[in-house]
Design a protein around this motif. Structure first.
Motif, PDB file in Angstrom:
ATOM      1  N   LYS A   7      23.953  34.218  48.530  1.00  0.00           N
ATOM      2  CA  LYS A   7      22.497  34.847  49.537  1.00  0.00           C
ATOM      3  C   LYS A   7      21.545  33.987  49.537  1.00  0.00           C
ATOM      4  N   ARG A   8      20.576  34.147  50.442  1.00  0.00           N
ATOM      5  CA  ARG A   8      19.342  33.345  50.454  1.00  0.00           C
ATOM      6  C   ARG A   8      18.427  33.909  49.170  1.00  0.00           C
ATOM      7  N   ASP A   9      18.652  34.839  48.659  1.00  0.00           N
ATOM      8  CA  ASP A   9      17.768  35.336  47.462  1.00  0.00           C
ATOM      9  C   ASP A   9      18.750  35.204  46.201  1.00  0.00           C
ATOM     10  N   GLY A  10      19.496  34.259  46.189  1.00  0.00           N
ATOM     11  CA  GLY A  10      20.257  34.310  44.887  1.00  0.00           C
ATOM     12  C   GLY A  10      21.423  35.067  44.489  1.00  0.00           C
ATOM     13  N   ARG A  11      21.527  36.181  45.044  1.00  0.00           N
ATOM     14  CA  ARG A  11      22.478  37.244  44.994  1.00  0.00           C
ATOM     15  C   ARG A  11      23.996  36.547  45.338  1.00  0.00           C
ATOM     16  N   GLU A 145      23.098  46.387  48.686  1.00  0.00           N
ATOM     17  CA  GLU A 145      22.962  46.365  50.184  1.00  0.00           C
ATOM     18  C   GLU A 145      22.998  47.677  50.673  1.00  0.00           C
ATOM     19  N   ASP A 146      23.644  48.632  50.061  1.00  0.00           N
ATOM     20  CA  ASP A 146      23.417  50.187  50.991  1.00  0.00           C
ATOM     21  C   ASP A 146      22.093  50.513  50.655  1.00  0.00           C
ATOM     22  N   VAL A 151      16.856  51.703  53.477  1.00  0.00           N
ATOM     23  CA  VAL A 151      15.490  51.440  53.749  1.00  0.00           C
ATOM     24  C   VAL A 151      15.176  50.844  55.096  1.00  0.00           C
ATOM     25  N   GLN A 152      15.853  49.959  55.526  1.00  0.00           N
ATOM     26  CA  GLN A 152      15.449  49.403  56.844  1.00  0.00           C
ATOM     27  C   GLN A 152      15.890  50.213  57.881  1.00  0.00           C
ATOM     28  N   ASN A 153      16.788  51.166  57.643  1.00  0.00           N
ATOM     29  CA  ASN A 153      16.946  52.064  58.895  1.00  0.00           C
ATOM     30  C   ASN A 153      16.243  53.446  58.816  1.00  0.00           C
ATOM     31  N   GLY A 154      15.260  53.492  57.992  1.00  0.00           N
ATOM     32  CA  GLY A 154      14.727  54.619  57.802  1.00  0.00           C
ATOM     33  C   GLY A 154      14.955  55.823  57.178  1.00  0.00           C
ATOM     34  N   ILE A 473      22.424  57.894  47.629  1.00  0.00           N
ATOM     35  CA  ILE A 473      22.003  56.427  47.811  1.00  0.00           C
ATOM     36  C   ILE A 473      20.597  56.338  47.140  1.00  0.00           C
ATOM     37  N   ALA A 474      19.676  57.403  47.166  1.00  0.00           N
ATOM     38  CA  ALA A 474      18.388  57.359  46.751  1.00  0.00           C
ATOM     39  C   ALA A 474      18.364  57.436  45.043  1.00  0.00           C
ATOM     40  N   ALA A 475      19.263  58.179  44.603  1.00  0.00           N
ATOM     41  CA  ALA A 475      19.540  58.618  43.064  1.00  0.00           C
ATOM     42  C   ALA A 475      20.164  57.147  42.669  1.00  0.00           C
TER      43      ALA A 475
END
Length: 735
Positions: A7-11, A145-146, A151-154, A473-475
């Motif tokens: 990925k662009r971030d190196g992952r 990713e999840d 986060v992006q979907n609020g 997901i939060a945990a």
């Protein structure tokens, strides 16, 4: 055969040719000939068979362009290239737009994210540049990713995300006695142990100011009165030595004389040793008062974090019944009542009265007179707030009234509301511990997504299914951040991990903090219970018994899940009644954009904080306490109860006492009282006149109303973001 994608971030992630197919089809859809899934799949398959086990995103996109140019659909290649360029420009444009608003000192929700930070100063601007840049880095490099999708979907919000890469922790309850008794090293200097009250007060400031630069959250002193009390006696002894030298007499036998209370008295008519003792008491009280003045002044003027913000400081006090402890309490209250500068209300430290039956609440209690004074001070200055040590969940079985160190077993809180007490990995105490990080769940969005279900029970059942998944997901996200935080080295936090965090003194400079970090807590917060309930059943918990039952069921479900996470991940997870400042508007904007205006849900610019009754709902303080109190036992990570009162509270401290009585009756854990207080920004004049337009002292029209936001005061609402300003406008008096 391609197995992995860089990925662009190196992952490095697994290769998925379906993503290539989807991207090609998206480009085909905007052409006249439409999609061709066979061609898209053929191209994806060809790329997957490249003679390498990994490819970068850019390399894959280059291959897609080449394959499209070789195919009959060359027009798709042009669209694909154009889309790729637009995405690149969009990423740059977004950063450019954000940076421009900071450069131009625009008053918007980016620069007003934190009401106690001046983002217009050079240091504040640098902080915002770094903050906005770092958030993007976290999204691209540190989130799975999840989590990133949530986060992006609020669905969730990661608090203090800009500090994520620093591995810093959130907050700390300072064991100040270690600093005062042992001294400390910070930066290029060091301090000796304190010998008198002035030094002790300064060291208390320096401790919080220094650690603020090592953490991203608040700093608190859990037993301000107990910690400083010994230095009242030392100061008295110093005064006794001084007067003995002046008079040429030996007063050494009076150094430890029993003192009932440190009260100034006129020396007229006194003689001999009685006069000497009283003179020293008078001098001691004066010095304690000056030390408390200096402490409050410093906490409102000493800047941290590169010079753009004062320390988010809190102090807990009220249960030290010794003469020396009472002296500290009395003089910090006197100082607060008088105000700072031109008599202005001090914004920091947030002060918290420890209300305890048998000690500091009932008329028969030793500190009842100081409790009454505390209520008088609150009526004028908003502080102190009140923590209810008599609430069952704030009780500690080791607490004994005759224990000189009983403060070890007293629950303390951060002024904003964060609570740290229970502990799976050590002593149940607030001292030397704090929150590691916290993340908030948008339960309103989950409820909105269920509104299409006609059957109420099915709708509620669907909501709990969605809530269960998002909590997981939060945990997971909090655990991932913990795994990142624990790799920090002790030397990265010189004072915090030098002796203040529990167990840190045993670490070597190059050791990681992994072995001690689990003493802290991970908070799973939530926002908008009121709006969530309206979306699910049409009413909020303040107006419907059915809604209250469902609200308690929801938060109990969260509590039970969080307890399960503690077992699964082996951390101190807890539910937090989120103190949403910028977040209250962010979630609302996202949901309004996707779902439109929903009456009672998305029709305002903010969501209601955690489990509070909406600020616009008319009810009595009693009703508010009855409804909100049961949630405090579930929100062990932090909570707050507040009441808005009208009129000039300065002359009505009984109104404050009535609110504390409600806290006592309904087992409210922590609370505060809001009232009207105007402040002239030019001369500092304050009064409670409603809708004051002109200062009666200097005739300036530069008037602001002092208000509380997420638990702390803000000297000017000019720094509030749009969501909180909208909430402020909607606030009504509880009567």
């Amino acid at each position: 055969m391609v197995k992995y994608v860089v990925k662009r971030d190196g992952r490095i992630v697994d290769f998925n040719n379906q993503k290539i197919v989807a991207a090609i089809l998206k480009a085909m859809e905007v052409t006249d000939n439409g999609g061709d899934i066979v061609l898209a799949a053929t191209i994806a398959d060809a790329i997957s068979k490249k003679d390498t086990d990994r490819m970068s995103v850019e390399e894959i996109q280059d291959c897609v362009e080449m394959e499209l140019m070789k195919s009959p659909r060359k027009e798709v290649a042009k669209k694909y290239i154009a889309y790729r360029n637009q995405r690149s420009l969009a990423r740059k444009a977004k950063s450019r737009e954000i940076f421009q608003t900071i450069i131009e000192a625009q008053a918007n929700d980016i620069t007003r994210e934190n009401a106690n930070m001046n983002a217009d100063t050079p240091a504040g601007m640098m902080m915002k540049f770094a903050s906005e840049s770092t958030k993007t880095f976290v999204d691209e490099c540190l989130l799975s990713e999840d989590v990133k999708d949530a986060v992006q979907n609020g669905y969730i919000h990661i608090h203090d995300k800009d500090y994520y890469p620093t591995k810093s922790l959130t907050c700390l309850q300072h064991p100040l006695d270690k600093i005062l008794n042992e001294g400390f090293q910070a930066g290029h200097g060091e301090s000796r142990p304190a010998k008198r009250i002035e030094t002790a007060a300064v060291l208390a400031c320096i401790s919080m100011e220094t650690v603020q630069n090592e953490m991203h959250g608040g700093q608190a002193i859990p037993a301000f009165d107990f910690y400083l009390a010994p230095y009242v006696r030392k100061t008295f002894q110093e005064e006794m030595d001084r007067i003995g030298q002046y008079e040429g007499k030996d007063y050494s036998h009076l150094r430890d004389v029993e003192i009932d209370d440190y009260i100034r008295r006129d020396l007229t008519g006194m003689k001999g040793e009685e006069k000497a003792v009283q003179h020293c008491i008078n001098q001691t009280v004066s010095r304690v008062h000056q030390a408390m003045e200096a402490f409050v002044h410093n906490m409102n003027t000493i800047h941290s974090r590169g010079g753009n913000q004062v320390v988010f400081s809190s102090i807990n006090y009220g249960t030290d019944t010794s003469a020396e402890g009472r002296c500290i309490i009395r003089e910090i209250l006197n100082t607060t009542y008088e105000g700072v500068g031109n008599g202005a209300t001090a914004i920091f430290p947030i002060q918290i009265w420890k209300k305890k039956r048998g000690v500091s609440y009932l008329p028969s209690d030793k500190n009842y007179d100081l409790y009454k004074f505390a209520c008088k001070v609150t009526a004028r200055r908003f502080f102190p707030n009140f923590i209810n040590l008599d609430a069952p969940y704030n009780f500690h079985e080791n607490w004994k009234e005759d224990d000189p160190k009983r403060y070890m077993w007293e629950c303390a809180t951060m002024g904003c509301r964060t609570r740290v007490f229970e502990n799976r990995f050590g002593d149940k105490t607030s001292i030397g511990r704090g929150n590691l990080s916290f993340t908030t769940v948008n339960i309103v969005r989950l409820a909105i997504e269920c509104m299409g279900e006609k059957d109420k029970e099915a709708r509620i059942g669907l909501f709990f299914e969605k809530l269960d998944k998002v909590l997981e997901i939060a945990a997971k996200q909090l655990d991932e951040r913990y795994e990142f935080q624990k790799t920090a080295l002790k030397k990265q936090f010189p004072l915090l991990m030098g002796k203040l965090w529990t167990g840190s003194e045993d670490l070597k400079p190059t050791d990681t903090i992994e072995s001690i970090i689990n003493q802290g807590t991970l908070g799973v917060g939530f926002i908008g219970l009121a709006e969530c309930l309206i979306a699910l059943i049409g009413k909020h918990h303040g107006e419907s018994e059915e809604a209250q039952e469902l609200g308690l069921r929801i938060v109990t479900f969260m509590r039970d899940k969080v307890n399960g996470f503690s077992e699964t991940y082996h951390h101190n997870y807890s539910v937090l009644g989120t103190p949403a400042e910028g977040l209250s508007g962010r979630f609302t904007r996202m949901d309004k954009k996707k779902f439109g205006i929903i009456p009672g849900v998305t029709d305002k610019d903010y969501y209601t904080n955690s489990s509070h009754i909406p600020v616009y709902f008319h009810c009595t303080p009693k009703h508010k306490a009855e409804i909100e109190a049961p949630y405090h036992n579930l929100e062990r990570g932090g909570h707050i109860f507040y009441v808005e009162i009208d009129g000039d509270a300065t002359h009505n401290p009984e109104a404050i006492m009535n609110i504390v009585d409600l806290m006592d009756k309904y087992d409210v854990g922590y609370g505060s009282v809001n009232h009207n207080r105007n402040r002239c920004l030019d001369c500092g004049f304050e009064d409670s006149t409603e809708d004051l337009k002109e200062c009666p002292h200097c005739h300036s029209k530069n008037i602001d109303t002092l208000q509380r936001i997420t638990g702390y005061l803000v000297g000017t609402t000019n720094r509030w973001n749009s969501a909180k300003l909208a909430e402020l406008k909607d606030r009504i008096v509880h009567k």
